[in-house]
Design a protein around this motif. Structure first.
Motif, PDB file in Angstrom:
ATOM      1  N   GLU A  24       1.272  -1.353   0.030  1.00 21.41           N
ATOM      2  CA  GLU A  24      -0.503  -0.709   0.134  1.00 21.41           C
ATOM      3  C   GLU A  24       0.725   1.104   0.126  1.00 21.41           C
ATOM      4  OE1 GLU A  24      -3.149  -0.053  -0.338  1.00 21.41           O
ATOM      5  OE2 GLU A  24      -3.150  -2.574  -0.707  1.00 21.41           O
ATOM      6  N   GLN A  25       0.815   2.003   0.471  1.00 24.02           N
ATOM      7  CA  GLN A  25       1.742   3.295   1.037  1.00 24.02           C
ATOM      8  C   GLN A  25       2.987   3.165   1.060  1.00 24.02           C
ATOM      9  OE1 GLN A  25       1.156   6.120   4.575  1.00 24.02           O
ATOM     10  NE2 GLN A  25       2.243   7.624   3.222  1.00 24.02           N
ATOM     11  N   GLY A  26       3.486   3.345   0.251  1.00 23.68           N
ATOM     12  CA  GLY A  26       5.341   3.810   0.119  1.00 23.68           C
ATOM     13  C   GLY A  26       5.912   3.875  -0.896  1.00 23.68           C
ATOM     14  N   LEU A  27       6.931   3.271  -1.434  1.00 25.20           N
ATOM     15  CA  LEU A  27       7.321   3.711  -2.126  1.00 25.20           C
ATOM     16  C   LEU A  27       7.533   1.907  -3.379  1.00 25.20           C
ATOM     17  CD1 LEU A  27      11.251   5.366  -0.543  1.00 25.20           C
ATOM     18  CD2 LEU A  27       8.553   6.415  -2.125  1.00 25.20           C
ATOM     19  N   LEU A  28       7.839   2.487  -4.517  1.00 27.58           N
ATOM     20  CA  LEU A  28       8.564   1.077  -5.823  1.00 27.58           C
ATOM     21  C   LEU A  28       9.757   2.020  -6.201  1.00 27.58           C
ATOM     22  CD1 LEU A  28       7.776  -0.795  -7.795  1.00 27.58           C
ATOM     23  CD2 LEU A  28       6.787   0.782  -9.266  1.00 27.58           C
ATOM     24  N   LEU A  29      10.341   0.928  -5.791  1.00 28.81           N
ATOM     25  CA  LEU A  29      11.819   0.808  -6.262  1.00 28.81           C
ATOM     26  C   LEU A  29      12.164   0.115  -7.693  1.00 28.81           C
ATOM     27  CD1 LEU A  29      13.574   0.727  -2.866  1.00 28.81           C
ATOM     28  CD2 LEU A  29      12.782   3.467  -3.726  1.00 28.81           C
ATOM     29  N   LEU A  30      13.044   0.694  -7.832  1.00 34.13           N
ATOM     30  CA  LEU A  30      13.209   0.115  -9.992  1.00 34.13           C
ATOM     31  C   LEU A  30      14.829   0.531  -9.491  1.00 34.13           C
ATOM     32  CD1 LEU A  30      11.198   1.553 -12.392  1.00 34.13           C
ATOM     33  CD2 LEU A  30      10.423  -0.629 -10.969  1.00 34.13           C
ATOM     34  N   ALA A  31      15.640  -0.929  -9.920  1.00 31.14           N
ATOM     35  CA  ALA A  31      17.244  -1.056  -9.206  1.00 31.14           C
ATOM     36  C   ALA A  31      17.724  -1.273 -10.254  1.00 31.14           C
ATOM     37  CB  ALA A  31      17.094  -1.729  -7.859  1.00 31.14           C
ATOM     38  N   GLY A  32      18.944  -0.270 -10.684  1.00 30.17           N
ATOM     39  CA  GLY A  32      19.549  -1.150 -11.771  1.00 30.17           C
ATOM     40  C   GLY A  32      21.215  -1.172 -11.201  1.00 30.17           C
ATOM     41  N   PHE A  33      21.755  -1.869 -11.280  1.00 27.42           N
ATOM     42  CA  PHE A  33      23.227  -2.694 -11.141  1.00 27.42           C
ATOM     43  C   PHE A  33      24.474  -2.624 -12.565  1.00 27.42           C
ATOM     44  CE2 PHE A  33      19.853  -4.355  -8.426  1.00 27.42           C
ATOM     45  CZ  PHE A  33      19.777  -4.059  -7.319  1.00 27.42           C
ATOM     46  N   ALA A  34      25.513  -2.221 -11.494  1.00 30.54           N
ATOM     47  CA  ALA A  34      26.431  -1.649 -12.017  1.00 30.54           C
ATOM     48  C   ALA A  34      27.756  -2.661 -11.954  1.00 30.54           C
ATOM     49  CB  ALA A  34      26.885  -0.322 -13.060  1.00 30.54           C
ATOM     50  N   SER A  35      28.630  -3.265 -12.697  1.00 30.88           N
ATOM     51  CA  SER A  35      29.429  -4.343 -12.737  1.00 30.88           C
ATOM     52  C   SER A  35      30.313  -3.320 -11.665  1.00 30.88           C
ATOM     53  CB  SER A  35      29.647  -4.834 -13.802  1.00 30.88           C
ATOM     54  OG  SER A  35      29.662  -5.177 -14.348  1.00 30.88           O
ATOM     55  N   ASP A  36      30.449  -1.821 -11.540  1.00 30.19           N
ATOM     56  CA  ASP A  36      31.358  -1.645 -10.516  1.00 30.19           C
ATOM     57  C   ASP A  36      30.633  -1.144  -9.083  1.00 30.19           C
ATOM     58  OD1 ASP A  36      30.077   0.842 -11.799  1.00 30.19           O
ATOM     59  OD2 ASP A  36      31.794   1.861 -11.350  1.00 30.19           O
ATOM     60  N   ASP A  37      29.074  -1.624  -8.727  1.00 31.89           N
ATOM     61  CA  ASP A  37      28.808  -1.058  -7.723  1.00 31.89           C
ATOM     62  C   ASP A  37      29.306  -1.856  -6.525  1.00 31.89           C
ATOM     63  OD1 ASP A  37      26.867   0.311  -9.131  1.00 31.89           O
ATOM     64  OD2 ASP A  37      25.196  -0.957  -8.903  1.00 31.89           O
ATOM     65  N   ILE A  73       8.296  -0.699   1.006  1.00 29.10           N
ATOM     66  CA  ILE A  73       8.731  -0.902  -0.128  1.00 29.10           C
ATOM     67  C   ILE A  73       8.864  -1.864  -0.822  1.00 29.10           C
ATOM     68  CG2 ILE A  73      11.593  -0.805  -1.133  1.00 29.10           C
ATOM     69  CD1 ILE A  73      12.429   0.416   1.672  1.00 29.10           C
ATOM     70  N   LEU A  74       8.491  -1.877  -2.290  1.00 32.39           N
ATOM     71  CA  LEU A  74       8.258  -3.036  -3.084  1.00 32.39           C
ATOM     72  C   LEU A  74       9.751  -2.683  -4.183  1.00 32.39           C
ATOM     73  CD1 LEU A  74       7.094  -4.846  -5.253  1.00 32.39           C
ATOM     74  CD2 LEU A  74       5.335  -3.419  -6.235  1.00 32.39           C
ATOM     75  N   LEU A  75      10.476  -3.282  -4.227  1.00 31.88           N
ATOM     76  CA  LEU A  75      12.093  -3.596  -4.571  1.00 31.88           C
ATOM     77  C   LEU A  75      12.126  -4.400  -6.443  1.00 31.88           C
ATOM     78  CD1 LEU A  75      14.542  -2.402  -5.162  1.00 31.88           C
ATOM     79  CD2 LEU A  75      15.749  -4.605  -3.583  1.00 31.88           C
ATOM     80  N   ILE A  76      12.318  -3.477  -7.356  1.00 28.17           N
ATOM     81  CA  ILE A  76      12.059  -4.563  -8.558  1.00 28.17           C
ATOM     82  C   ILE A  76      13.790  -4.483  -9.100  1.00 28.17           C
ATOM     83  CG2 ILE A  76      11.785  -4.823 -11.117  1.00 28.17           C
ATOM     84  CD1 ILE A  76       9.536  -4.852  -8.684  1.00 28.17           C
ATOM     85  N   SER A  77      14.241  -4.993  -9.968  1.00 25.52           N
ATOM     86  CA  SER A  77      15.515  -5.433 -10.288  1.00 25.52           C
ATOM     87  C   SER A  77      14.964  -4.972 -11.969  1.00 25.52           C
ATOM     88  CB  SER A  77      16.270  -6.120 -10.419  1.00 25.52           C
ATOM     89  OG  SER A  77      15.553  -7.413 -10.870  1.00 25.52           O
ATOM     90  N   GLN A  78      16.367  -3.718 -12.118  1.00 20.00           N
ATOM     91  CA  GLN A  78      15.437  -3.558 -14.144  1.00 20.00           C
ATOM     92  C   GLN A  78      17.111  -2.957 -14.063  1.00 20.00           C
ATOM     93  OE1 GLN A  78      11.842  -0.258 -14.231  1.00 20.00           O
ATOM     94  NE2 GLN A  78      12.454  -0.476 -16.422  1.00 20.00           N
TER      95      GLN A  78
END
Length: 150
Positions: A24-37, A73-78
């Motif tokens: 419900e109330q919160g944040l949708l996060l779309l996360a993109g990872f790089a090789s140097d993270d 939080i709802l976290l989605i890899s993208q």
């Protein structure tokens, strides 16, 4: 690491017809990872996310954090967040981390976010074909790149 943050009144992710995460109330996060993270990138973005003052206070001003409103939080890899569109019309994803690097980063980010928020978060499934549904509240959408901290 690139992160798209959307303030939502509700969001969910469906995989093969089954809802695997919903908030419900919160944040949708779309996360993109790089090789140097690094671990530092994950820690910094997690703290920034849960402390970002983008929820309305009693006066209607964006002055409260996710923690203060007891949001979720709802976290989605993208990986497509790392698309390069400099040449031609087909995006290149050479800056996105390959799965053997991105999956451990994604799993670690889940742990850090849960700890910083003080409760479990909802997620999609890394690499799955996901259908994401959301009701953007505001709308409020913010893009943060951990490489642009200074």
């Amino acid at each position: 690491m690139k992160l798209v943050i959307q303030r939502v009144s509700q969001a969910s992710v469906t995989i093969e017809g089954k809802i695997t995460g919903a908030i419900e109330q919160g944040l949708l996060l779309l996360a993109g990872f790089a090789s140097d993270d690094t671990e530092e990138d994950l820690q910094w973005l997690s703290r920034k996310t849960v402390q970002l003052r983008i929820f309305n206070d009693e006066a209607g001003k964006m002055n409260k954090s996710l923690q203060e409103v007891n949001g979720n939080i709802l976290l989605i890899s993208q990986f497509t967040l790392h698309a390069s569109t400099k040449k031609g019309n087909r995006p290149s994803y050479i800056y996105a981390a390959p799965p053997e690097i991105a999956i451990p980063l994604y799993e670690r980010f889940i742990s850090i976010l849960s700890a910083d928020l003080g409760k479990p978060i909802q997620t999609g499934i890394f690499g799955a074909d996901m259908k994401v549904s959301l009701l953007n509240d505001g709308p409020v959408t913010i893009i943060i790149d951990s490489k642009n901290r200074e």
